[in-house]
Design a protein around this motif. Structure first.
Motif, PDB file in Angstrom:
ATOM      1  N   ILE A  76       6.708   9.605 -21.885  1.00 32.59           N
ATOM      2  CA  ILE A  76       6.111   8.771 -20.829  1.00 32.59           C
ATOM      3  C   ILE A  76       6.228   9.516 -19.499  1.00 32.59           C
ATOM      4  CG2 ILE A  76       6.377   6.632 -19.495  1.00 32.59           C
ATOM      5  CD1 ILE A  76       7.131   5.216 -22.082  1.00 32.59           C
ATOM      6  N   LEU A  77       5.104   9.633 -18.818  1.00 34.89           N
ATOM      7  CA  LEU A  77       5.073  10.365 -17.551  1.00 34.89           C
ATOM      8  C   LEU A  77       5.618   9.508 -16.411  1.00 34.89           C
ATOM      9  CD1 LEU A  77       1.471  11.850 -17.918  1.00 34.89           C
ATOM     10  CD2 LEU A  77       3.649  12.998 -18.425  1.00 34.89           C
ATOM     11  N   ASN A  78       6.078  10.184 -15.353  1.00 32.10           N
ATOM     12  CA  ASN A  78       6.538   9.453 -14.160  1.00 32.10           C
ATOM     13  C   ASN A  78       5.409   8.583 -13.619  1.00 32.10           C
ATOM     14  OD1 ASN A  78       9.065  10.494 -14.212  1.00 32.10           O
ATOM     15  ND2 ASN A  78       8.723  12.040 -12.643  1.00 32.10           N
ATOM     16  N   TYR A  79       5.763   7.348 -13.243  1.00 32.17           N
ATOM     17  CA  TYR A  79       4.778   6.452 -12.623  1.00 32.17           C
ATOM     18  C   TYR A  79       5.092   6.422 -11.137  1.00 32.17           C
ATOM     19  CZ  TYR A  79       1.743   2.390 -11.946  1.00 32.17           C
ATOM     20  OH  TYR A  79       0.750   1.540 -11.518  1.00 32.17           O
ATOM     21  N   GLU A  80       4.284   7.141 -10.397  1.00 31.06           N
ATOM     22  CA  GLU A  80       4.579   7.351  -8.980  1.00 31.06           C
ATOM     23  C   GLU A  80       4.576   6.045  -8.192  1.00 31.06           C
ATOM     24  OE1 GLU A  80       5.552  10.183  -7.694  1.00 31.06           O
ATOM     25  OE2 GLU A  80       5.338  11.172  -9.637  1.00 31.06           O
ATOM     26  N   LYS A  81       5.448   6.004  -7.196  1.00 32.39           N
ATOM     27  CA  LYS A  81       5.516   4.840  -6.312  1.00 32.39           C
ATOM     28  C   LYS A  81       4.295   4.858  -5.386  1.00 32.39           C
ATOM     29  CE  LYS A  81       8.868   2.596  -3.255  1.00 32.39           C
ATOM     30  NZ  LYS A  81      10.239   2.687  -2.745  1.00 32.39           N
ATOM     31  N   HIS A  82       3.619   3.707  -5.301  1.00 33.87           N
ATOM     32  CA  HIS A  82       2.411   3.626  -4.474  1.00 33.87           C
ATOM     33  C   HIS A  82       2.721   2.989  -3.119  1.00 33.87           C
ATOM     34  CE1 HIS A  82      -0.210   4.790  -7.793  1.00 33.87           C
ATOM     35  NE2 HIS A  82       0.487   3.967  -8.554  1.00 33.87           N
ATOM     36  N   ARG A  83       1.989   3.436  -2.134  1.00 32.36           N
ATOM     37  CA  ARG A  83       2.111   2.817  -0.816  1.00 32.36           C
ATOM     38  C   ARG A  83       1.451   1.444  -0.872  1.00 32.36           C
ATOM     39  NH1 ARG A  83       2.720   4.829   4.469  1.00 32.36           N
ATOM     40  NH2 ARG A  83       1.802   3.468   6.043  1.00 32.36           N
ATOM     41  N   LEU A  84       2.158   0.426  -0.443  1.00 34.59           N
ATOM     42  CA  LEU A  84       1.632  -0.936  -0.528  1.00 34.59           C
ATOM     43  C   LEU A  84       0.602  -1.199   0.571  1.00 34.59           C
ATOM     44  CD1 LEU A  84       4.883  -3.027  -1.205  1.00 34.59           C
ATOM     45  CD2 LEU A  84       3.268  -2.147  -2.884  1.00 34.59           C
ATOM     46  N   THR A  85      -0.381  -2.034   0.226  1.00 35.59           N
ATOM     47  CA  THR A  85      -1.320  -2.489   1.254  1.00 35.59           C
ATOM     48  C   THR A  85      -0.580  -3.477   2.161  1.00 35.59           C
ATOM     49  OG1 THR A  85      -2.050  -4.407  -0.013  1.00 35.59           O
ATOM     50  CG2 THR A  85      -3.241  -2.334  -0.381  1.00 35.59           C
ATOM     51  N   GLU A  86      -1.211  -3.841   3.247  1.00 33.89           N
ATOM     52  CA  GLU A  86      -0.592  -4.771   4.195  1.00 33.89           C
ATOM     53  C   GLU A  86      -0.254  -6.102   3.505  1.00 33.89           C
ATOM     54  OE1 GLU A  86      -1.889  -6.925   8.327  1.00 33.89           O
ATOM     55  OE2 GLU A  86      -2.740  -4.932   7.936  1.00 33.89           O
ATOM     56  N   LYS A  87      -1.175  -6.582   2.644  1.00 32.95           N
ATOM     57  CA  LYS A  87      -0.961  -7.878   1.995  1.00 32.95           C
ATOM     58  C   LYS A  87       0.106  -7.792   0.894  1.00 32.95           C
ATOM     59  CE  LYS A  87      -5.377  -9.766   3.302  1.00 32.95           C
ATOM     60  NZ  LYS A  87      -6.780 -10.026   2.951  1.00 32.95           N
ATOM     61  N   GLN A  88       0.124  -6.668   0.177  1.00 29.46           N
ATOM     62  CA  GLN A  88       1.190  -6.461  -0.820  1.00 29.46           C
ATOM     63  C   GLN A  88       2.550  -6.426  -0.128  1.00 29.46           C
ATOM     64  OE1 GLN A  88      -0.459  -2.794  -2.527  1.00 29.46           O
ATOM     65  NE2 GLN A  88      -0.170  -3.680  -4.560  1.00 29.46           N
ATOM     66  N   GLN A  89       2.612  -5.691   0.991  1.00 29.03           N
ATOM     67  CA  GLN A  89       3.876  -5.554   1.730  1.00 29.03           C
ATOM     68  C   GLN A  89       4.351  -6.918   2.231  1.00 29.03           C
ATOM     69  OE1 GLN A  89       5.469  -2.363   2.120  1.00 29.03           O
ATOM     70  NE2 GLN A  89       7.172  -3.755   2.577  1.00 29.03           N
ATOM     71  N   TYR A  90       3.396  -7.744   2.664  1.00 27.13           N
ATOM     72  CA  TYR A  90       3.742  -9.085   3.138  1.00 27.13           C
ATOM     73  C   TYR A  90       4.385  -9.892   2.004  1.00 27.13           C
ATOM     74  CZ  TYR A  90       3.328 -13.967   4.520  1.00 27.13           C
ATOM     75  OH  TYR A  90       3.612 -15.281   4.785  1.00 27.13           O
ATOM     76  N   CYS A  91       3.785  -9.833   0.807  1.00 29.49           N
ATOM     77  CA  CYS A  91       4.340 -10.551  -0.365  1.00 29.49           C
ATOM     78  C   CYS A  91       5.760 -10.073  -0.658  1.00 29.49           C
ATOM     79  CB  CYS A  91       3.469 -10.323  -1.604  1.00 29.49           C
ATOM     80  SG  CYS A  91       1.922 -11.205  -1.577  1.00 29.49           S
ATOM     81  N   LEU A  92       5.939  -8.752  -0.690  1.00 23.25           N
ATOM     82  CA  LEU A  92       7.254  -8.172  -0.991  1.00 23.25           C
ATOM     83  C   LEU A  92       8.288  -8.609   0.047  1.00 23.25           C
ATOM     84  CD1 LEU A  92       8.936  -6.118  -2.720  1.00 23.25           C
ATOM     85  CD2 LEU A  92       8.284  -4.384  -1.059  1.00 23.25           C
TER      86      LEU A  92
END
Length: 824
Positions: free
Chosen positions: A271-287
């Motif tokens: 299984i290959l590394n699953y890179e961390k993605h930069r969150l969108t503004e709305k994703q970041q708000y949820c987090l």
């Protein structure tokens, strides 16, 4: 003077023994006995010894001379935590199951009778460091002679009432460790390792004692001297030798053959590394919102309502990462086994060996090993299907339930639990957070979110502002009128042809959920429905009748359509194999695969089909529900839904909701890559609100319409439904007992001044599936509001469960389902 007493659930399946039995506790056991431990107790008139599990201990100042004493403690510590035990007892009450069924669900995989506690040597003691008691030295001496010893055997050999304290002391100073082993048909897996017998002798001395002609033996000695302990398989390959040479060296006392446990690993390699993605503004708000609420103890229940492709998985991954940093553990539930490989890839790609998987497709050995890895604290994350909600973590921080609307979160086996409700209760007991995620929330969950019980977070856009697929509705009545009697409309045929030319992939979905058959007019779309319940009537072949399985209404099926006078009125249905045969005939150049129960029964078959789609080796994938959700294939640009009406017209109050969810979810598989997607929906009922709202991707409008119908016809979330199915081989007796049980329940309701509930009891009637596996089936449906629900459950429990083994009910069984997914 007060004494300790214990309440024990004994390992006996008889319904009359399904209750806690009170036992006195011997003085020397009082300090050691804990909830969740297994014990040996004398039981019944003959006082035969039987195993049981302690669910409660308490101080008692009354007279205990009539009580029997617990004979023996079988564990040195509880096999399940207090919280998990409490969860099991809550499930028993909530879902009307037996104590044993409820406890079996939360306990280690295997049989209560087959769990054994073993003690191992972890580190050999240094006499200069530790001052050990005589008993502790005896325990160590025993373990010097054995790789491990069972707790039971240790007690027999070292007769000391404080044995648990000595074990605990040796654990605290790092000499011993204990582990649970669960009896399964597959035990631990071992691999042979080879090492030099004495590592302190010089290489020249070791080789000099071997005959010059035995050059392979010398080569092995040299290899082990350089590399140390080596797996036998690797050694044979590296030195290019045979088992015979190894045996010769063992006889000469030059090498030692050691057996070491090797955990089976169900996670695919590579299984290959699953890179961390930069969150969108709305994703970041949820987090941020979830993390802040957890930190400030404001909320602990969240619903992420995000359209398909809005990046919910990345929020889950980053949420878990933050909680792991604080020493917490996480459970991630996915609804279908077909989802697990893709979800596992993402989590293992991000968190590596910190992930375990639990689901029904694991072999007994794999499940056994994964459970032990979790129990030992070797992983921080569990990804799995429904039963993974019971993973034995001690510091649980979060449970995430992806695609929360899915009906596979409801168990069909006793206890018939809903994993979402169980997860919510577990989070409440352990102070963890619950996060639900879906593009199409269940009506019940969204109702709670709208009422403020669950914090609602919304993601209305796909990642990188990719467009949601265009949904085209094809009226199959027009196709019929224009002379097309094929199961493929002209639009869908042309779109598949175009997609093949463009080297893009197509998914064709056919919903074959349930066994029910409804009557439909192919010319005008008329459906035979019950006037009382707004539910489609079920066609029964045996007596040529239409029946409502909520209120019992019976009607004769029409020969011509009462709405348009057409003769095209008959029962409805088509299978995946028929669709596959037609597609292969119409598009011989295409590479076609089918994904349904028949083609995925073998282990690894899901993964193989999905990998072929991912690699572009399949042009057209035909499937059932298992292809509707979660799967992410960039080259899929066309999704065809063969018959939306199949789910729309099941005899189920959730049929409109299921249809909206299916259209939205399966449509969401299109256009997830760099190319726009389109969805073609074939239906005989294009004006139905669930189809129109799915076309517009408008969940809120759909919810607002559906919730009014739920209130009008008294369905969840406004009322609870309980389905009671009475079944057995003797048709007459099943009918007779059903009527008797109904009569007893009515009497009990009147005794308890609950006459108002009588109007919401439907039946007894023959069940929708009147005969299954040679059993005749009758059904009673109960509706009640939440205030009366526990009283009603108590009455059903007394009438059915406690009497299930009376002579009068011999050969008859009862199946009780609280808020069933379907009443089929």
């Amino acid at each position: 003077m007060s004494k300790i007493i214990a309440k024990v659930i004994v390992d006996n399946r008889a319904s009359k023994t399904d209750k806690p039995y009170t036992y006195a506790v011997k003085k020397d056991m009082e300090e050691d006995l804990k909830q969740g431990m297994r014990v040996l107790v004398p039981f019944g008139m003959g006082n035969r010894f039987i195993k049981g599990i302690v669910i409660e201990t308490e101080r008692y100042s009354g007279d205990i001379f009539k009580l029997k004493y617990i004979e023996e403690l079988l564990d040195d510590r509880p096999i399940i935590s207090e919280e998990i035990l409490e969860l099991g007892l809550w499930m028993r009450e909530k879902y009307l199951s037996s104590y044993l069924d409820a406890l079996h669900a939360v306990m280690p995989p295997g049989d209560i009778k087959e769990i054994t506690t073993y003690i191992y040597m972890k580190n050999r003691p240094s006499s200069e460091t530790y001052s050990l008691s005589h008993i502790q030295k005896n325990i160590i001496n025993l373990l010097n002679k054995n790789e491990k010893i069972s707790f039971k055997e240790l007690k027999e050999k070292i007769k000391d009432n404080n044995i648990r304290k000595h074990i605990k002391k040796l654990e605290e100073i790092g000499i011993l460790e204990t582990d649970l082993e669960v009896g399964t048909k597959v035990g631990k897996r071992y691999e042979k390792y080879i090492d030099l017998k004495d590592n302190n002798i010089k290489l020249e001395e070791l080789i000099s004692e071997i005959d010059n002609r035995a050059f392979k033996q010398k080569e092995i000695i040299e290899y082990l001297y350089m590399h140390g302990e080596t797996p036998l398989k690797k050694l044979l390959k590296e030195v290019n030798t045979s088992h015979g040479v190894i045996k010769s060296l063992e006889k000469k006392n030059r090498i030692a053959i050691i057996e070491r446990e090797v955990l089976r690993n169900p996670i695919p390699k590579g299984i290959l590394n699953y890179e961390k993605h930069r969150l969108t503004e709305k994703q970041q708000y949820c987090l941020d919102e979830i993390l802040n609420c957890i930190k400030e103890n404001k909320e602990n229940k969240f619903l992420i309502h995000g359209v398909t492709g809005s990046g919910k998985t990345e929020i889950y991954l980053q949420l878990i990462e933050k909680l792991i940093e604080k020493g917490k553990e996480a459970i991630v539930l996915v609804p279908e086994i077909s989802l697990t490989p893709q979800t596992v890839e993402r989590f293992v790609g991000r968190f590596g060996q910190n992930v375990a998987v639990l689901h029904s497709r694991l072999s007994a050995g794999e499940r056994f090993d994964e459970w032990r890895r979790i129990k030992r604290g070797e992983v921080k994350i569990v990804v799995g299907a429904r039963s993974a909600v019971f993973a034995p973590f001690n510091n649980l921080g979060i449970i995430i339930i992806d695609e929360e609307h899915e009906n596979s979160y409801k168990s069909s086996m006793n206890p018939k639990y809903n994993a979402i409700e169980v997860a919510e209760k577990r989070c409440e007991l352990e102070g963890a957070a619950l996060v639900l995620g879906t593009a199409t929330p269940s009506i019940e969950t969204y109702y709670r979110a709208k009422n403020g019980e669950i914090k609602l977070l919304t993601l209305l856009d796909r990642i990188n502002n990719k467009k949601l697929p265009i949904m085209n509705i094809v009226d199959m009545r027009d196709e019929l009128n224009s002379g097309n009697k094929s199961i493929l409309s002209t639009d869908l045929y042309n779109a598949i042809e175009e997609n093949l030319k463009d080297k893009k992939q197509t998914i064709l979905f056919l919903n074959r959920r349930g066994y029910s058959t409804f009557i439909s007019c192919r010319k005008c779309g008329y459906i035979a429905k019950c006037k009382n319940c707004d539910i489609s009537l079920t066609y029964h072949f045996s007596d040529n009748k239409l029946k409502c399985h909520y209120c019992g209404m019976i009607d004769t099926p029409p020969r011509i359509c009462p709405k348009c006078g057409s003769k095209y009125i008959k029962y409805f249905g088509s299978g995946t194999q028929r669709v596959e045969d037609l597609i292969k005939k119409l598009f011989p150049q295409a590479k076609v695969a089918r994904m349904d129960v028949d083609t995925t029964s073998r282990k690894g078959s899901h993964e193989k089909i999905l990998q072929n789609v991912k690699n572009g080796n399949i042009d057209i994938l035909i499937g059932t529900q298992m292809i509707t959700k979660g799967l992410d294939f960039p080259l899929v640009t066309l999704v065809g839904i063969i018959a939306a009406d199949t789910s729309l017209n099941l005899p189920d109050f959730r049929s409109s909701e299921r249809t909206f969810q299916l259209l939205t979810q399966v449509g969401g598989r299109a256009g997830r890559g760099d190319f726009e997607g389109q969805v073609i929906v074939q239906t005989y009922n294009p004006k139905h609100f669930s189809i129109q709202m799915a076309k517009e991707h408008n969940y809120t409008q759909f919810y607002n319409k559906e919730i009014l119908l739920r209130r009008e016809f008294k369905y969840p979330p406004y009322m609870e439904i309980i389905s009671l199915v009475i079944y057995g081989r003797d048709k007459g007796k099943v009918s007779e007992v059903s009527k008797e049980v109904y009569g007893k329940i009515i009497l009990e309701l009147r005794k308890n001044k609950l006459e108002k509930l009588e109007k919401d009891i439907f039946g007894p009637n023959p069940a929708p599936l009147e005969k299954l596996k040679n059993n005749h089936r009758w059904q009673i449906i109960f509706k009640s509001d939440k205030g009366d629900s526990s009283m009603l459950k108590d009455i059903i429990n007394r009438v059915c469960i406690y009497n299930s083994q009376s002579k009068k009910y011999k050969g008859i069984k009862f199946s009780i389902d609280v808020n069933p997914n379907s009443i089929l």
